[in-house]
Design an enzyme around this catalytic site. Sequence first.
Site, PDB file in Angstrom:
ATOM      1  N   SER A  99      33.772  33.803  46.683  1.00 51.51           N
ATOM      2  CA  SER A  99      34.222  34.613  45.631  1.00 51.51           C
ATOM      3  C   SER A  99      33.717  36.336  46.268  1.00 51.51           C
ATOM      4  CB  SER A  99      33.049  34.206  44.565  1.00 51.51           C
ATOM      5  OG  SER A  99      33.445  35.216  43.528  1.00 51.51           O
ATOM      6  N   HIS A 100      32.682  36.856  45.618  1.00 55.22           N
ATOM      7  CA  HIS A 100      32.521  38.269  45.991  1.00 55.22           C
ATOM      8  C   HIS A 100      31.380  38.510  47.030  1.00 55.22           C
ATOM      9  CE1 HIS A 100      29.384  36.698  43.258  1.00 55.22           C
ATOM     10  NE2 HIS A 100      28.587  37.858  43.636  1.00 55.22           N
TER      11      HIS A 100
END
Length: 132
Positions: A99-100
Amino acid sequence: MEKSIFKAYDVRGKYPKEINEATAEKIASALAKHFKKGEIIVGHDARLSSPKLYKAVIGSIKKENPKLSVVKLGLITTPLLYFLVSRVDAVAGIAVTASHNPKNFNGLKVVGRNAEPLSGKEIWKLVQKHGG
């Protein structure tokens, strides 16, 4: 396998120290035992380590449970994977992604039917139950 990689919403850690092909295979094996039959959709993000983990996940699922039909999507966004799991009524979906997080991280996001997320805690329990 370190329990610390099993987070609130997914599995993630630094690649290859905390999560690597062997870790991905063990997790995928446990998931293949849990999701007995049907379609399981697998995709990955654009991180450099993602194709290796993606191949490990697919190989482990196929080896562990021939009753699961693996739909290999390759490079895909996580929201699209979730949409497709619901749309085709797959038993599960796995996105290889962190993800991030920074590029030296990677992980797995797992959903069941209707794209219902499995928490890291739930995945950890499956790994413990199924011998990961």
